[in-house]
Design a protein around this motif. Structure first.
Motif, mmCIF file in Angstrom:
data_model
loop_
_atom_site.group_PDB
_atom_site.id
_atom_site.type_symbol
_atom_site.label_atom_id
_atom_site.label_comp_id
_atom_site.label_asym_id
_atom_site.label_seq_id
_atom_site.Cartn_x
_atom_site.Cartn_y
_atom_site.Cartn_z
ATOM 1 N N GLU A 277 36.127 78.914 27.042
ATOM 2 C CA GLU A 277 37.167 77.946 26.706
ATOM 3 C C GLU A 277 36.737 76.531 27.073
ATOM 4 N N SER B 192 37.891 78.754 21.802
ATOM 5 C CA SER B 192 37.180 80.013 21.561
ATOM 6 C C SER B 192 37.455 81.046 22.649
ATOM 7 N N ARG C 16 33.308 75.885 24.590
ATOM 8 C CA ARG C 16 33.749 75.667 23.210
ATOM 9 C C ARG C 16 35.266 75.811 23.163
#
Length: 316
Positions: A60, A66, A63
């Motif tokens: 997290e 994600s 990215r």
């Protein structure tokens, strides 16, 4: 078991330890093998065992957006690793600053200066430091330089399936609760607070607990499941064998749009609103269906309840 949130909670007189590092989401059978190895090493050395995990999930931060579906809450993770004999559960805040540590600084500043590790036990696919540049061979070199041992443990597998959080998430997403249980070593659990729904279940003769799981929870595929149901903390006493038929989906018979998790607890009519509860999914009974009439739906719900009782009778 001691619980630390970040390095600031490490006592100033903290001595040496054996450390294992990872996200440990799910605390599955592969994790259990790794943790057992670390606990055994700590006992041989007569040192405490420390497990370090991260919050939020590193993906997290690396990215944003994600974050993978989460198999276990941090609280549940702590409970599970305590059962495996871990002495200290350390949650490291995964920040942009932490992400930028070089492998050398990671080893020296974190492992040596703060945690005083005598040995580090990790999976053989472990990476660390900026851009995940650190590998197990590099960690061994750094250990030789800074004075700690490194044990890289092969990933656990069975029948050519490697136990991993990614694999278990795929099982849960497909509704294959038997495969998820095999890899986890226990049924997959979803926790949450019981919130008010539309009240339709009680009107049908099947009062349900509408569960609001934490964000990112790994929710099984749409369908109806047989599950164990429990109240966490103080609340109505349901006993260890409470059974539930659990519906996951949008209630297409009533043109629902929001995906919900609703548990009908068998043979118990208690007020569960506001309670923190857990659903341990055991088996998928059927997919989600749209019925032509309310009467057809009610008849199927009776069959779901009966099948749940039969299933648990067979397992007892």
């Amino acid at each position: 078991m001691l619980r630390w949130r970040g390095l600031d909670e490490i006592p100033p007189d903290w001595g040496r330890c054996v450390l294992t590092i990872g996200v440990f989401d799910g605390v599955h059978r592969g994790h259990a093998q790794l943790i057992d190895r670390a606990v055994a090493a700590a006992r041989r050395r007569d040192l405490p065992s420390v497990l370090m995990t991260f919050d939020p999930h590193p993906m997290e931060v690396v990215r944003p957006g994600s974050h993978p579906a989460q198999l276990t809450t941090l609280t549940r993770r702590a409970e599970l690793v305590e059962q495996l004999g871990v002495d200290v559960f350390c949650v490291m805040p995964f920040t942009h600053e932490f992400m930028k540590l070089t492998p050398e600084r990671y080893a020296h500043d974190l492992l040596v200066e703060r945690l005083h590790v005598a040995e580090v036990v990790v999976g053989d696919n472990f990476t660390f430091g900026k851009k995940a540049a650190g590998t197990v061979p590099m960690l061994r070199d750094l250990g030789a330089r800074f004075g700690f041992a490194v044990d890289g443990v092969a990933l656990a597998s069975q029948d050519d399936v490697t136990f991993s959080a990614t694999y278990i998430r795929s099982c849960v997403e497909a509704g294959d609760m038997a495969a998820a249980e095999e890899a986890l070593g226990r049924p997959h659990r979803v926790e949450g607070v019981v919130v008010h729904g539309d009240g339709r279940g009680r009107g049908l003769g099947f009062p349900t607990a509408n569960i609001a799981p934490p964000v990112h929870s790994a929710i099984p595929a749409d369908g109806v499941y047989a599950a164990r149901f429990s109240v966490l903390g103080e609340g109505p006493e349901l006993g260890p064998s409470a059974m539930a038929a659990v519906s996951v989906g949008t209630n297409p018979t009533f043109e629902g749009r929001d995906r919900t998790v609703e548990a009908y607890v068998l043979d118990a009519d208690v007020d569960l609103y506001g309670q923190h509860v857990a659903v341990d999914f055991v088996e998928r009974l059927r997919g989600m269906e749209k019925f032509d009439s309310v009467e057809s739906l009610i008849a199927q719900m009776h069959r779901d309840a009966d099948r749940t009782r039969e299933l648990f009778a067979d397992r007892s």
